[in-house]
Design a protein around this motif. Sequence first.
Motif, PDB file in Angstrom:
ATOM      1  N   LYS A 220       1.089  -1.199  -0.183  1.00 45.00           N
ATOM      2  CA  LYS A 220      -0.152   0.605   0.464  1.00 45.00           C
ATOM      3  C   LYS A 220       0.999   1.413   0.490  1.00 45.00           C
ATOM      4  CE  LYS A 220      -4.082  -1.550   1.924  1.00 45.00           C
ATOM      5  NZ  LYS A 220      -4.963  -2.246   2.418  1.00 45.00           N
ATOM      6  N   PHE A 221       0.056   1.787  -0.344  1.00 40.44           N
ATOM      7  CA  PHE A 221       1.125   3.156  -0.383  1.00 40.44           C
ATOM      8  C   PHE A 221      -0.058   5.038   0.021  1.00 40.44           C
ATOM      9  CE2 PHE A 221      -0.042   6.554  -3.911  1.00 40.44           C
ATOM     10  CZ  PHE A 221      -0.632   5.347  -5.191  1.00 40.44           C
ATOM     11  N   HIS A 222       1.132   5.699   0.659  1.00 41.41           N
ATOM     12  CA  HIS A 222       0.699   6.704   1.635  1.00 41.41           C
ATOM     13  C   HIS A 222       1.148   7.892   1.602  1.00 41.41           C
ATOM     14  CE1 HIS A 222      -0.516   2.628   4.966  1.00 41.41           C
ATOM     15  NE2 HIS A 222       1.132   3.188   3.904  1.00 41.41           N
ATOM     16  N   ARG A 223       0.306   8.908   1.910  1.00 39.23           N
ATOM     17  CA  ARG A 223       0.506  10.449   2.098  1.00 39.23           C
ATOM     18  C   ARG A 223       1.353  10.016   2.971  1.00 39.23           C
ATOM     19  NH1 ARG A 223      -2.914  13.866  -0.963  1.00 39.23           N
ATOM     20  NH2 ARG A 223      -5.593  13.176  -0.853  1.00 39.23           N
ATOM     21  N   PRO A 224       2.289  11.261   2.930  1.00 39.22           N
ATOM     22  CA  PRO A 224       3.533  11.387   3.629  1.00 39.22           C
ATOM     23  C   PRO A 224       3.224  11.626   5.246  1.00 39.22           C
ATOM     24  CG  PRO A 224       4.007  13.328   1.929  1.00 39.22           C
ATOM     25  CD  PRO A 224       2.393  12.606   1.671  1.00 39.22           C
ATOM     26  N   ASP A 225       2.295  12.696   5.173  1.00 38.83           N
ATOM     27  CA  ASP A 225       2.002  12.628   7.014  1.00 38.83           C
ATOM     28  C   ASP A 225       0.600  11.201   7.770  1.00 38.83           C
ATOM     29  OD1 ASP A 225      -0.238  13.515   5.606  1.00 38.83           O
ATOM     30  OD2 ASP A 225      -1.115  15.304   6.411  1.00 38.83           O
ATOM     31  N   CYS A 226       0.376   9.940   6.569  1.00 37.16           N
ATOM     32  CA  CYS A 226      -0.802   9.376   7.243  1.00 37.16           C
ATOM     33  C   CYS A 226       0.382   8.407   7.701  1.00 37.16           C
ATOM     34  CB  CYS A 226      -0.844   8.093   5.968  1.00 37.16           C
ATOM     35  SG  CYS A 226      -1.723   7.098   6.997  1.00 37.16           S
ATOM     36  N   GLU A 227      -1.101   8.423   9.198  1.00 36.38           N
ATOM     37  CA  GLU A 227       0.369   7.555  10.681  1.00 36.38           C
ATOM     38  C   GLU A 227       0.385   6.244  10.547  1.00 36.38           C
ATOM     39  OE1 GLU A 227      -2.179   6.289  13.900  1.00 36.38           O
ATOM     40  OE2 GLU A 227      -3.932   7.738  12.864  1.00 36.38           O
ATOM     41  N   TYR A 228      -0.754   5.379   9.273  1.00 36.24           N
ATOM     42  CA  TYR A 228      -0.602   4.204   8.559  1.00 36.24           C
ATOM     43  C   TYR A 228       1.314   4.002   8.291  1.00 36.24           C
ATOM     44  CZ  TYR A 228      -4.867   3.320  10.440  1.00 36.24           C
ATOM     45  OH  TYR A 228      -6.151   3.388  11.250  1.00 36.24           O
ATOM     46  N   GLY A 229       1.324   4.976   6.957  1.00 32.61           N
ATOM     47  CA  GLY A 229       2.572   4.975   5.966  1.00 32.61           C
ATOM     48  C   GLY A 229       3.810   5.271   7.409  1.00 32.61           C
ATOM     49  N   ARG A 230       3.400   6.076   7.834  1.00 29.49           N
ATOM     50  CA  ARG A 230       4.666   6.516   9.000  1.00 29.49           C
ATOM     51  C   ARG A 230       4.793   5.577  10.321  1.00 29.49           C
ATOM     52  NH1 ARG A 230       3.546  12.616  10.807  1.00 29.49           N
ATOM     53  NH2 ARG A 230       1.805  11.706  12.077  1.00 29.49           N
ATOM     54  N   GLN A 231       4.395   4.641  10.195  1.00 26.99           N
ATOM     55  CA  GLN A 231       5.107   3.398  11.225  1.00 26.99           C
ATOM     56  C   GLN A 231       5.534   2.422  10.088  1.00 26.99           C
ATOM     57  OE1 GLN A 231       0.259   2.088  12.437  1.00 26.99           O
ATOM     58  NE2 GLN A 231       0.213   4.020  13.761  1.00 26.99           N
ATOM     59  N   THR A 232       5.224   2.511   9.144  1.00 31.82           N
ATOM     60  CA  THR A 232       6.286   1.561   7.914  1.00 31.82           C
ATOM     61  C   THR A 232       7.505   1.569   8.692  1.00 31.82           C
ATOM     62  OG1 THR A 232       4.883   2.070   5.841  1.00 31.82           O
ATOM     63  CG2 THR A 232       6.484   0.631   5.699  1.00 31.82           C
ATOM     64  N   ALA A 233       8.194   0.119   8.560  1.00 33.05           N
ATOM     65  CA  ALA A 233       9.251  -0.227   9.495  1.00 33.05           C
ATOM     66  C   ALA A 233      10.333   0.392   8.072  1.00 33.05           C
ATOM     67  CB  ALA A 233       9.132  -2.000   9.315  1.00 33.05           C
ATOM     68  N   PRO A 234      11.333   0.867   8.624  1.00 31.16           N
ATOM     69  CA  PRO A 234      12.187   1.678   7.735  1.00 31.16           C
ATOM     70  C   PRO A 234      12.380   0.557   6.249  1.00 31.16           C
ATOM     71  CG  PRO A 234      12.923   1.871   9.918  1.00 31.16           C
ATOM     72  CD  PRO A 234      12.150   0.998  10.580  1.00 31.16           C
ATOM     73  N   GLY A 235      12.859  -0.728   7.013  1.00 31.61           N
ATOM     74  CA  GLY A 235      13.318  -2.405   6.073  1.00 31.61           C
ATOM     75  C   GLY A 235      12.506  -1.614   4.907  1.00 31.61           C
ATOM     76  N   ASN A 236      11.016  -1.747   5.797  1.00 29.71           N
ATOM     77  CA  ASN A 236      10.021  -1.974   4.199  1.00 29.71           C
ATOM     78  C   ASN A 236       9.699  -0.825   3.437  1.00 29.71           C
ATOM     79  OD1 ASN A 236       9.591  -4.479   4.127  1.00 29.71           O
ATOM     80  ND2 ASN A 236       8.340  -4.275   6.074  1.00 29.71           N
ATOM     81  N   ARG A 237      10.019  -0.180   3.779  1.00 30.65           N
ATOM     82  CA  ARG A 237       9.822   1.515   3.115  1.00 30.65           C
ATOM     83  C   ARG A 237      10.011   2.105   1.869  1.00 30.65           C
ATOM     84  NH1 ARG A 237       8.836   6.440   6.074  1.00 30.65           N
ATOM     85  NH2 ARG A 237       8.197   6.242   8.050  1.00 30.65           N
ATOM     86  N   VAL A 238       9.387   2.207   0.690  1.00 30.55           N
ATOM     87  CA  VAL A 238       9.475   2.867  -0.532  1.00 30.55           C
ATOM     88  C   VAL A 238       9.170   3.940  -0.852  1.00 30.55           C
ATOM     89  CG1 VAL A 238       9.323   1.780  -2.683  1.00 30.55           C
ATOM     90  CG2 VAL A 238       9.241   0.712  -0.728  1.00 30.55           C
ATOM     91  N   ARG A 239      10.249   5.078  -1.821  1.00 26.89           N
ATOM     92  CA  ARG A 239       9.469   6.474  -1.688  1.00 26.89           C
ATOM     93  C   ARG A 239       8.603   6.018  -3.170  1.00 26.89           C
ATOM     94  NH1 ARG A 239      11.614  11.715   0.804  1.00 26.89           N
ATOM     95  NH2 ARG A 239      11.365  13.107  -0.438  1.00 26.89           N
ATOM     96  N   PHE A 240       7.760   7.071  -3.344  1.00 24.33           N
ATOM     97  CA  PHE A 240       7.708   6.994  -4.514  1.00 24.33           C
ATOM     98  C   PHE A 240       7.454   8.802  -4.906  1.00 24.33           C
ATOM     99  CE2 PHE A 240       5.833   3.081  -4.126  1.00 24.33           C
ATOM    100  CZ  PHE A 240       6.999   2.357  -4.781  1.00 24.33           C
ATOM    101  N   ALA A 241       8.158   8.834  -5.897  1.00 27.36           N
ATOM    102  CA  ALA A 241       7.450  10.649  -5.961  1.00 27.36           C
ATOM    103  C   ALA A 241       6.089  11.118  -6.339  1.00 27.36           C
ATOM    104  CB  ALA A 241       8.940  10.545  -7.537  1.00 27.36           C
ATOM    105  N   THR A 242       5.404  10.426  -7.276  1.00 32.00           N
ATOM    106  CA  THR A 242       4.095  10.642  -7.615  1.00 32.00           C
ATOM    107  C   THR A 242       3.250   9.343  -7.819  1.00 32.00           C
ATOM    108  OG1 THR A 242       4.462   9.639 -10.198  1.00 32.00           O
ATOM    109  CG2 THR A 242       4.472  11.562  -9.645  1.00 32.00           C
ATOM    110  N   ARG A 243       1.841   9.606  -7.063  1.00 26.09           N
ATOM    111  CA  ARG A 243       1.352   8.897  -6.605  1.00 26.09           C
ATOM    112  C   ARG A 243       1.516   7.456  -7.874  1.00 26.09           C
ATOM    113  NH1 ARG A 243      -4.478   9.122  -9.048  1.00 26.09           N
ATOM    114  NH2 ARG A 243      -4.606   8.050  -7.090  1.00 26.09           N
ATOM    115  N   GLU A 244       1.060   8.155  -9.374  1.00 25.10           N
ATOM    116  CA  GLU A 244       1.585   7.349 -11.006  1.00 25.10           C
ATOM    117  C   GLU A 244       2.553   6.453 -10.625  1.00 25.10           C
ATOM    118  OE1 GLU A 244       0.909  10.325 -10.972  1.00 25.10           O
ATOM    119  OE2 GLU A 244      -1.269  10.532 -11.431  1.00 25.10           O
ATOM    120  N   GLU A 245       3.351   6.550  -9.732  1.00 23.43           N
ATOM    121  CA  GLU A 245       4.955   5.581  -9.977  1.00 23.43           C
ATOM    122  C   GLU A 245       4.226   4.294  -8.888  1.00 23.43           C
ATOM    123  OE1 GLU A 245       8.391   7.957  -9.449  1.00 23.43           O
ATOM    124  OE2 GLU A 245       8.776   6.950  -8.269  1.00 23.43           O
ATOM    125  N   ALA A 246       3.754   4.939  -7.681  1.00 22.30           N
ATOM    126  CA  ALA A 246       3.195   3.731  -7.059  1.00 22.30           C
ATOM    127  C   ALA A 246       2.336   2.767  -7.436  1.00 22.30           C
ATOM    128  CB  ALA A 246       2.753   4.843  -5.937  1.00 22.30           C
TER     129      ALA A 246
END
Length: 259
Positions: A220-246
């Motif tokens: 799943k992908f999140h907005r930067p301020d979403c609490e669920y997104g922020r709870q993502t373990a560092p090892g599972n984090r993927v950064r996307f520049a746009t929603r289309e990329e995700a």
Amino acid sequence: MHKPKILAVLLVTLMLLAAGCAGRTPDTGQVPDTSGKGQKPPAQSQPVSPVEPGEEKGPAGLVAATVTRVVDGDTLVVRLKDRKSETVRLIGVNTPESTREVEPYGKEASAYTRSRLDGRRIWLERDVQERDHYGRILAYVWLEPPGGVNPAEDVIRSRMFNAELLLKGYAQVMTVPPNVKYADLFVQLQREAREKKRGLWGLEVKDREPYYIGNARSRKFHRPDCEYGRQTAPGNRVRFATREEALDAGYEPCNACKP
Ligand SMILES: [Zn+2]
């Protein structure tokens, strides 16, 4: 005193033999499972069995069914050959909510599935897991049998309803391992629909973010301020520049922050 002793030994031997026989089922020699009183083990531990007793085996191991009710865009009630009623959840796709909560394009997706499938004869193809946590059958829905276990892409595009929902923009990709047989193609079909602004992809995207956070585990992908997104373990984090990329990476928008 000898005779009674011999008789007693014989009796005990017979009893032991009888107990040994009763403890085994005659056909298989396996010790019967008394713990679950004949219940099946959880679906996850079962091997893939495309056909259950009472189901009609269609071509290439598919199960024929008739749609008796469309619950929403991606969920149906079907009747199998033995008249057993089952709820079916389509694999790999997610249509916007139209029942408890109404999301944009939810009613349209639900109406479309109803117009295409209500009362129709379909064929169900299963993936690795037979059912989800709600007990619903997980399936790819074929409008016509594909004619083989690994159908060509044009056959999938023209005959599989899961693919049709994506191509017409009524559904987004939702990949839930281990049921991933068509996952890569589904992402490609979604991309085509999005590029042509079909269906839900024609809706205006508001509040774009400078970047998005993906969770490689939940897909799943999140907005930067979403609490669920922020709870993502560092090892599972993927950064996307746009929603289309995700989306093109097969990630599904979070239900909470709706990126
Ligand atoms: Zn989120």
